[in-house]
Design a protein around this motif. Structure first.
Motif, PDB file in Angstrom:
ATOM      1  N   PHE A 195       0.826  -1.206   0.000  1.00  0.00           N
ATOM      2  CA  PHE A 195       0.000   0.000   0.000  1.00  0.00           C
ATOM      3  C   PHE A 195       0.865   1.261   0.000  1.00  0.00           C
ATOM      4  O   PHE A 195       0.673   2.174  -0.814  1.00  0.00           O
ATOM      5  N   GLY A 196       1.796   1.337   0.954  1.00  0.00           N
ATOM      6  CA  GLY A 196       2.626   2.534   1.070  1.00  0.00           C
ATOM      7  C   GLY A 196       3.506   2.758  -0.145  1.00  0.00           C
ATOM      8  O   GLY A 196       3.637   3.884  -0.639  1.00  0.00           O
ATOM      9  N   ALA A 197       4.110   1.677  -0.670  1.00  0.00           N
ATOM     10  CA  ALA A 197       4.996   1.798  -1.822  1.00  0.00           C
ATOM     11  C   ALA A 197       4.227   2.198  -3.073  1.00  0.00           C
ATOM     12  O   ALA A 197       4.690   3.030  -3.871  1.00  0.00           O
ATOM     13  N   THR A 198       3.033   1.623  -3.244  1.00  0.00           N
ATOM     14  CA  THR A 198       2.259   1.917  -4.455  1.00  0.00           C
ATOM     15  C   THR A 198       1.802   3.366  -4.484  1.00  0.00           C
ATOM     16  O   THR A 198       1.925   4.050  -5.513  1.00  0.00           O
ATOM     17  N   LEU A 199       1.266   3.862  -3.368  1.00  0.00           N
ATOM     18  CA  LEU A 199       0.786   5.245  -3.346  1.00  0.00           C
ATOM     19  C   LEU A 199       1.933   6.225  -3.552  1.00  0.00           C
ATOM     20  O   LEU A 199       1.804   7.201  -4.302  1.00  0.00           O
ATOM     21  N   THR A 200       3.085   5.970  -2.930  1.00  0.00           N
ATOM     22  CA  THR A 200       4.226   6.877  -3.078  1.00  0.00           C
ATOM     23  C   THR A 200       4.800   6.817  -4.490  1.00  0.00           C
ATOM     24  O   THR A 200       5.124   7.859  -5.090  1.00  0.00           O
ATOM     25  N   ALA A 201       4.932   5.610  -5.043  1.00  0.00           N
ATOM     26  CA  ALA A 201       5.438   5.482  -6.413  1.00  0.00           C
ATOM     27  C   ALA A 201       4.479   6.123  -7.408  1.00  0.00           C
ATOM     28  O   ALA A 201       4.905   6.764  -8.386  1.00  0.00           O
ATOM     29  N   LEU A 202       3.194   5.980  -7.157  1.00  0.00           N
ATOM     30  CA  LEU A 202       2.194   6.588  -8.036  1.00  0.00           C
ATOM     31  C   LEU A 202       2.257   8.113  -7.969  1.00  0.00           C
ATOM     32  O   LEU A 202       2.092   8.800  -8.982  1.00  0.00           O
ATOM     33  N   THR A 203       2.518   8.632  -6.780  1.00  0.00           N
ATOM     34  CA  THR A 203       2.675  10.081  -6.627  1.00  0.00           C
ATOM     35  C   THR A 203       3.875  10.578  -7.434  1.00  0.00           C
ATOM     36  O   THR A 203       3.808  11.618  -8.112  1.00  0.00           O
ATOM     37  N   ALA A 226       8.016   5.523   3.244  1.00  0.00           N
ATOM     38  CA  ALA A 226       9.293   6.184   3.518  1.00  0.00           C
ATOM     39  C   ALA A 226      10.387   5.675   2.583  1.00  0.00           C
ATOM     40  O   ALA A 226      11.151   6.466   2.000  1.00  0.00           O
ATOM     41  N   VAL A 227      10.485   4.357   2.408  1.00  0.00           N
ATOM     42  CA  VAL A 227      11.531   3.782   1.560  1.00  0.00           C
ATOM     43  C   VAL A 227      11.329   4.165   0.098  1.00  0.00           C
ATOM     44  O   VAL A 227      12.267   4.561  -0.601  1.00  0.00           O
ATOM     45  N   THR A 228      10.089   4.072  -0.369  1.00  0.00           N
ATOM     46  CA  THR A 228       9.813   4.385  -1.772  1.00  0.00           C
ATOM     47  C   THR A 228      10.037   5.868  -2.056  1.00  0.00           C
ATOM     48  O   THR A 228      10.546   6.233  -3.132  1.00  0.00           O
ATOM     49  N   GLY A 229       9.669   6.719  -1.107  1.00  0.00           N
ATOM     50  CA  GLY A 229       9.912   8.153  -1.290  1.00  0.00           C
ATOM     51  C   GLY A 229      11.394   8.468  -1.414  1.00  0.00           C
ATOM     52  O   GLY A 229      11.800   9.287  -2.256  1.00  0.00           O
ATOM     53  N   GLU A 230      12.206   7.810  -0.589  1.00  0.00           N
ATOM     54  CA  GLU A 230      13.652   8.033  -0.651  1.00  0.00           C
ATOM     55  C   GLU A 230      14.218   7.528  -1.975  1.00  0.00           C
ATOM     56  O   GLU A 230      15.071   8.186  -2.596  1.00  0.00           O
ATOM     57  N   ILE A 231      13.745   6.373  -2.436  1.00  0.00           N
ATOM     58  CA  ILE A 231      14.219   5.830  -3.717  1.00  0.00           C
ATOM     59  C   ILE A 231      13.804   6.732  -4.878  1.00  0.00           C
ATOM     60  O   ILE A 231      14.590   6.999  -5.792  1.00  0.00           O
TER      61      ILE A 231
END
Length: 417
Positions: free
Chosen positions: A249-257, A374-379
């Motif tokens: 959930f967290g990775a998908t929403l951040t990557a989509l953003t 947090a991880v996806t945002g940093e990447i």
């Protein structure tokens, strides 16, 4: 001549449905009472970025909310099992509302960043996890008030409804945050969440079902099962699997953003995310109609496999239309997988520890969501959007692997409820 009349047996009465036993107001109250929990992580991020001007601090505060939930959520579930949900939830409704207001004042004040993080952790630590508590209540009603032949089908339908309600709320909650922050002020979502917590979490706590303590508990409130049973592999594989769903959930929403930010429309990410959320909620409801021969173990493997396939396609998407199509595919997998995991959690709950297990699962979702974001945002910031779009596939792989390991757990002995 005497005429005898054979007595006509009365037709068997059908047991009252779960809807009738719990009451329609219960489901309405429990649904709205979930909203504050769904608004917290996004509301905290929105407020910090607006008031302090730091995206990095915003991400850290969101993670702090998740850490607070991870540390205290299962303990609150254990307290609900021991003393009943009503006193625990009444206390949380008050303390969490205060924590939300205090956090707002700290962010707008001159306090140093560590105090902002501490206040954010306080929000997570006092979060009233209505969804796990509701699952625990309904599972207790099913196990103690419904005839054995009706339990399995009712439990499946209940887990399907609860997961669909979660999906709907976690799509609608961030939408409410955006509306309130845009139309009123960045502090409005958290103040609104505080009001909703007092009113609806309080009503959920005071509902008659909140008085009930499981019959599996002794007269002194002790559980017949040892705390060590909460750490058996058969249950930990479910907790790890649902943690992977939170990561997803967290990775998908951040990557989509990040994907939409590259196209100059980052605010549209929530709308695209809703494509997956709505489809997931609809498919979650459909799980109740799957045939019993389609076992829970097989469902986990099949639907998490669909989720993994859709996630692998993310890295190949180059258009918004393609992204919508891929999100729709992932929605087919995520809802039924979540329903299946909660069903395993309910079935493997040690005697007298249902609320503890459900809060462990609920905390796993929130912690995974915070870490994934947090991880996806940093990447995305340091490497790029293409790399960020690969993180959901890694999260989906964790879910699928746990599903395979669950097959081994299914063959291991377990103390039946």
């Amino acid at each position: 001549m005497t005429q005898t009349h054979a007595s006509v047996p009365s037709p068997p009465t059908r047991p009252a449905s779960l809807l009738r036993q719990a009451g329609l107001p219960y489901f309405l109250i429990a649904f709205v009472a979930r909203l504050p929990f769904a608004m917290m992580v996004v509301g905290v991020l929105t407020l910090v970025v607006s008031a302090r001007g730091s995206l990095s601090l915003g991400g850290l505060t969101s993670a702090a909310v998740g850490i607070g939930t991870a540390c205290f959520g299962p303990l609150l579930g254990a307290a609900a099992d021991r003393f009943g949900q009503r006193p625990v939830l009444v206390l949380l409704a008050v303390t969490n509302s205060v924590a939300l207001i205090v956090f707002t004042l700290v962010v707008y004040g001159s306090a140093a960043d560590p105090y902002v993080l501490l206040a954010a952790a306080g929000i997570g630590a006092t979060a009233p996890q209505v969804a796990p508590m509701s699952r625990s209540r309904l599972v207790t009603i099913i196990n103690e008030r419904m005839p054995e032949p009706h339990r399995a089908r009712t439990l499946s339908a209940t887990m399907a409804y609860e997961s669909a309600a979660d999906e709907t709320v976690f799509v609608f909650g961030p939408f409410l945050v955006g509306i309130a922050a845009s139309w009123i002020a960045p502090w409005a979502p958290l103040v609104g969440a505080a009001v909703l917590t007092i009113v609806f979490v309080g009503a959920f706590a005071l509902h008659p079902s909140g008085r009930h303590v499981s019959d599996e508990r002794g007269s002194d409130g002790r559980a017949p099962s040892a705390p060590a049973e909460l750490f058996r592999p058969q249950l930990l594989v479910v907790v790890t699997g649902i943690f992977g769903v939170g990561l997803f959930f967290g990775a998908t929403l951040t990557a989509l953003t990040a994907f939409m930010a590259d196209r100059g429309e980052p605010e549209q990410a929530g709308l695209l995310y809703g494509v997956m959320g709505i489809g997931s909620a609809l498919l979650a409801l459909g799980v109740a109609w799957l045939p019993p021969r389609f076992s829970l173990h097989a469902r986990w493997l099949v639907f998490s496999g669909i989720l993994l396939l859709g996630s692998l396609l993310l890295a190949t998407v180059s258009s918004v239309a393609g992204m919508v199509a891929v999100l729709a595919v992932m929605g087919i997998g995520i809802g039924p997988t979540l329903v299946t995991q909660y069903s395993f959690g309910a079935a493997r709950s040690p005697l007298g520890r249902s609320a503890t297990v459900m809060t462990m699962l609920g905390s796993g979702v929130i912690v995974g969501q915070s870490i994934g974001a947090a991880v996806t945002g940093e990447i995305a910031q340091s490497v790029g959007t293409s790399a960020a779009l690969m993180v959901p596939a890694a999260a989906a792989a964790i879910v699928f692997v746990c599903g395979a390991l669950n097959g081994v757990a299914c063959r291991a002995p377990w103390r039946s409820r």
